[in-house]
Design a protein around this motif. Structure first.
Motif, PDB file in Angstrom:
ATOM      1  N   ASP A 143       1.073  -0.896  -0.050  1.00  9.98           N
ATOM      2  CA  ASP A 143       0.105  -0.119  -0.393  1.00  9.98           C
ATOM      3  C   ASP A 143       0.763   1.051   0.170  1.00  9.98           C
ATOM      4  N   THR A 189     -14.021  -3.281  -2.592  1.00 11.09           N
ATOM      5  CA  THR A 189     -15.343  -3.856  -1.601  1.00 11.09           C
ATOM      6  C   THR A 189     -15.270  -2.575  -0.574  1.00 11.09           C
ATOM      7  N   ALA A 190     -15.673  -2.372   0.288  1.00  7.11           N
ATOM      8  CA  ALA A 190     -16.055  -1.440   1.153  1.00  7.11           C
ATOM      9  C   ALA A 190     -14.553  -0.738   2.062  1.00  7.11           C
ATOM     10  N   GLN A 191     -13.580  -1.638   2.191  1.00  3.96           N
ATOM     11  CA  GLN A 191     -12.474  -1.563   2.450  1.00  3.96           C
ATOM     12  C   GLN A 191     -11.071  -0.875   1.354  1.00  3.96           C
ATOM     13  N   GLU A 192     -11.221   0.165   2.713  1.00  2.00           N
ATOM     14  CA  GLU A 192      -9.682   0.641   1.036  1.00  2.00           C
ATOM     15  C   GLU A 192      -8.318   1.028   1.931  1.00  2.00           C
ATOM     16  N   ALA A 224      -7.985  -2.143  -1.449  1.00  2.00           N
ATOM     17  CA  ALA A 224      -9.575  -3.413  -1.037  1.00  2.00           C
ATOM     18  C   ALA A 224      -7.876  -4.402  -1.428  1.00  2.00           C
ATOM     19  N   ARG A 277      -5.570   0.617  -4.681  1.00  2.00           N
ATOM     20  CA  ARG A 277      -5.661   1.815  -4.385  1.00  2.00           C
ATOM     21  C   ARG A 277      -6.508   2.423  -5.289  1.00  2.00           C
TER      22      ARG A 277
END
Length: 460
Positions: free
Chosen positions: A46, A122-125, A127, A144
């Protein structure tokens, strides 16, 4: 340790539980390591994705540009295991070839001629997920999604950075190579510690065993009260049992003495009557005297059996050498005793597990029998060997045949030609067996009878 040992069973149970706990711990640590490794890898990917997203730009012709690529050399080697790609107008399914409606994707040289998909939104950042690698492997990837200004508008981009899981597998293998020996060493250390703990926990029982052996040996009368609280009820019960047994044995001795006293008086009267009628009825007097003497011998043997049965848990021990010296000294003053050569060799540590009176009667009966039959020589030897005491008495008399030796039984005379012969040996045998000893008969190398008495020596 024996198969039924409590220490062995506790040690095996503890070792099994320790092994099970360490196996579960190893599995848990491996799962935790995998999760931590994935999380750290995803965090590193990330950071690289943020670096790329901060530098990517759109050229006037709408193509993506990256002024400075990440410096890791794996991004430049074909199929180097570390990859990045920037896409425009990304859909939920991704594009394995890296081509988008808005133009070609921007990607690292390590992808060579292949494209890199994107992790589904996804709802998560960012992913995080797995993607197929360019060389058929599995990648852990981070996508990202960002927007950059372009010609007065915003362009949606997806920056994906991935790493080959085979590199992570090497880290996992290294971890396991360190984990397995560490858990093995921990198992050995914990097993030894548990063994010491079990030994320490069972120490009161070893002490109790030693104290009971001292009671058997006659050096202690009762168990001490210095045991842990958990063992004290058992110790108290054993002490009560010892006290009750001592009282019962004392009553038995008293009863046997009373019975003997009550029988000896009538026997003495019968013997006196036999002597009184000897002149008028000699045959009748001889018969009465013989029967009275036989009854007297049976009374003596009954008393000996009563004493022999009074051992129980609490035994007494007496040294053999002093008692042997007294008995031999007395027998030397009897007829035929002075002319014999007495060879006495008894170890000072030899102790008989019974009363001194019982030992004296055993020695007296056996040595008096040897005195009657010996020609010139009697030999007595006592020693302790291999946890067992040996007391051997031999003479150079005519001895006994093998058939006569095999036919010796308690309470039966082995020589019917001599009145009373055999009762002394029977009494000695009863007393020896009552004290926990074994008596064996054989032929001596001197030519006469060989009597050996054996008994176990308590552990010190």
């Amino acid at each position: 340790m024996k198969r039924g040992s409590l220490r062995l069973r506790l040690g095996l149970a503890a070792a099994g539980l320790i092994a099970l706990a360490l196996v579960l711990a190893g599995v848990g640590l491996t799962l935790i390591f995998d999760r931590v490794l994935d999380a750290r890898t995803a965090d590193g990917l990330d950071r690289t994705a943020k670096l790329i997203a901060g530098q990517v730009a759109l050229a006037p012709d709408g193509t993506l540009t990256l002024p400075r690529e990440p410096p890791d050399s794996r991004f430049f080697a074909p199929y180097g295991g570390l990859y990045w790609q920037v896409d425009r107008h990304v859909d939920q399914q991704g594009d394995p070839q890296g081509e988008r409606a808005g133009g070609p994707a921007l990607r690292s040289r390590s992808l060579w001629d292949r494209g890199l998909g994107t992790v589904p939104d996804t709802a998560q950042e960012p992913a995080v997920g797995d993607l197929a690698g360019p060389d058929g492997g599995t990648l852990i990837a981070v996508t990202r999604r960002v927007s950059i200004p372009a010609n007065g508008a915003n362009a949606a981009l997806a920056v994906t950075v991935a790493e080959d899981r085979r590199d992570l597998a090497e880290s996992r293998a290294t971890f396991l190579r360190l984990l397995v020996p560490s858990l093995g060493a921990l198992f050995v250390a914990l097993t030894l510690a548990m063994s010491l703990f079990v030994r320490r926990a069972l120490a009161p029982f070893r002490t109790l065993r030693a104290d009971l052996a001292a009671i058997h040996a006659g050096t202690r009368a009762r168990l001490p009260d210095s045991f842990p609280e958990e063992v004290r009820p058992l110790v108290a019960d054993l002490n009560r049992l010892l006290d009750a047994q001592e009282r019962d044995l004392e009553r038995a001795r008293t009863g046997a003495g009373d019975m003997a006293h009550g029988l000896k008086t009538p026997l003495a009267v019968l013997d006196a009557l036999a002597r009184r009628t000897e002149g008028r009825h000699p045959a009748l007097a001889a018969e009465i005297a013989e029967q009275a003497q036989a009854m007297g011998r049976q009374v003596e043997r009954t008393l000996a059996r009563a004493r022999a049965a009074s051992g129980g848990l609490r035994r007494r021990a007496c040294p053999v050498a002093p008692a042997l010296a007294r008995v031999v000294g007395a027998l030397k003053r009897l007829p035929e005793g002075e002319a014999l050569r007495w060879e006495i060799a008894a170890a000072d540590e030899l102790a008989f597990p019974g009363d001194e009176g019982d030992l004296t009667e055993i020695l007296g009966n056996l040595l008096d029998n040897a005195r009657k039959w010996a020609h010139r020589r009697i030999r007595v030897a006592g020693r302790v060997e291999g946890g067992e005491a040996h007391l051997v008495m031999e003479d150079d008399g005519p001895g006994m045949s093998e058939a006569a030796i095999a036919g010796i039984a308690r309470g039966r005379r082995w020589d019917e030609t001599r009145p009373g012969t055999g009762f002394g040996i029977a009494i000695a045998r009863d007393l020896a067996e009552g004290a926990g000893a074994r008596m064996q008969f054989g032929r001596s190398d001197l030519g006469g009878l060989r009597v050996e008495i054996r008994w176990p020596v308590p552990e010190s």
